[in-house]
Design an enzyme around this catalytic site. Structure first.
Site, PDB file in Angstrom:
ATOM      1  CD  GLU A 271      38.277   8.619   7.905  1.00  9.75           C
ATOM      2  OE1 GLU A 271      39.355   9.089   8.327  1.00  9.75           O
ATOM      3  OE2 GLU A 271      37.451   8.053   8.635  1.00  9.75           O
TER       4      GLU A 271
ATOM      5  CG  HIS B 240      40.651   5.354  11.998  1.00  9.63           C
ATOM      6  ND1 HIS B 240      40.164   6.393  12.764  1.00  9.63           N
ATOM      7  CD2 HIS B 240      41.354   4.557  12.840  1.00  9.63           C
ATOM      8  CE1 HIS B 240      40.566   6.232  14.020  1.00  9.63           C
ATOM      9  NE2 HIS B 240      41.273   5.132  14.076  1.00  9.63           N
TER      10      HIS B 240
ATOM     11  CG  ASP C 148      35.002   5.820  11.714  1.00  5.01           C
ATOM     12  OD1 ASP C 148      35.116   4.609  11.994  1.00  5.01           O
ATOM     13  OD2 ASP C 148      35.966   6.610  11.738  1.00  5.01           O
TER      14      ASP C 148
END
Length: 218
Positions: free
Chosen positions: A15, A153, A158
């Protein structure tokens, strides 16, 4: 390069504050899953303090807040730990060009390199699941009926979903009579046109039957 089994890899996800480390964007979280013979044997998850405030959009998109990042460890500390975690394993990510850019950029900040090769689960899925409505991770999870808790996210979530998708793709190849697909074959599939995929797999089946992989081996 020695032939590496596809079911023993590290699947990772970042991220970030934005789309490009070349424009100053930074990693804010990394998550990874270590697969050995298709089984999860370890995971890695860590927030990363980017030494700047992140936008409200990124806070809403990821659920990661500036308050959470203010007490997170530095990128140097996290990336040194992560480099130890990945060792020389082959690496997998969904839209791997994105994650590779951030991995390279964050490791370069601390003068660390890694030997592992990347494969992109998104590009492979485009070849193997041509009927999927899209090849976003969430859509592929739904298309393949992969069990999930609806969390996306966040880096580890993920990575876990991508690892499950990776195993589904290996199983798909095995159902097409490809014995123990290798990581190098997965890389080759990602670079093969959709129209040429059936020919590639036919060649691999024939070579495996003959006991050789010379035709597609990197």
């Amino acid at each position: 390069m020695p032939i590496t089994p596809a079911h023993s890899v590290i699947v990772l996800d970042f991220e970030t504050t934005g789309l490009s480390p070349h424009q100053g964007d930074r990693a804010i979280e990394i998550g990874a899953v270590k697969l050995l013979n298709g089984e999860v044997i370890d995971t890695f998850q860590q927030l990363i303090n980017p030494n700047r405030r992140i936008s409200r959009f990124i806070e809403d998109y990821t659920g990661i807040t500036n308050t959470m990042l203010s007490t997170a460890p530095s990128a140097e500390e996290v990336m040194r730990d992560f480099r130890h975690f990945i060792g020389d394993s082959p690496l997998v990510a969904h839209n791997a060009s994105f994650d590779k850019r951030f991995l390279d950029a964050e490791l370069a900040r601390v003068n660390i390199q890694y030997p592992g090769q990347f494969a992109c689960s998104m590009l492979i899925a485009r070849r193997l699941f041509q009927q999927a409505p899209s090849h976003k991770l969430g859509d592929l999870v739904a298309f393949n009926h992969i069990e999930n808790d609806g969390v996306f996210h966040r880096a580890l979530a993920d990575a876990q979903m991508t690892a499950k998708l990776w195993q589904v793709m290996i199983n798909e190849l095995e159902q097409q009579q490809i014995d123990e697909p290798s990581f190098q074959l997965m890389q080759t599939i990602s670079k093969t046109s959709k129209s040429a995929l059936s020919g590639l797999l036919a060649t691999v089946r024939a070579q495996q039957h003959q006991g050789t992989e010379a035709g597609w081996r990197k």
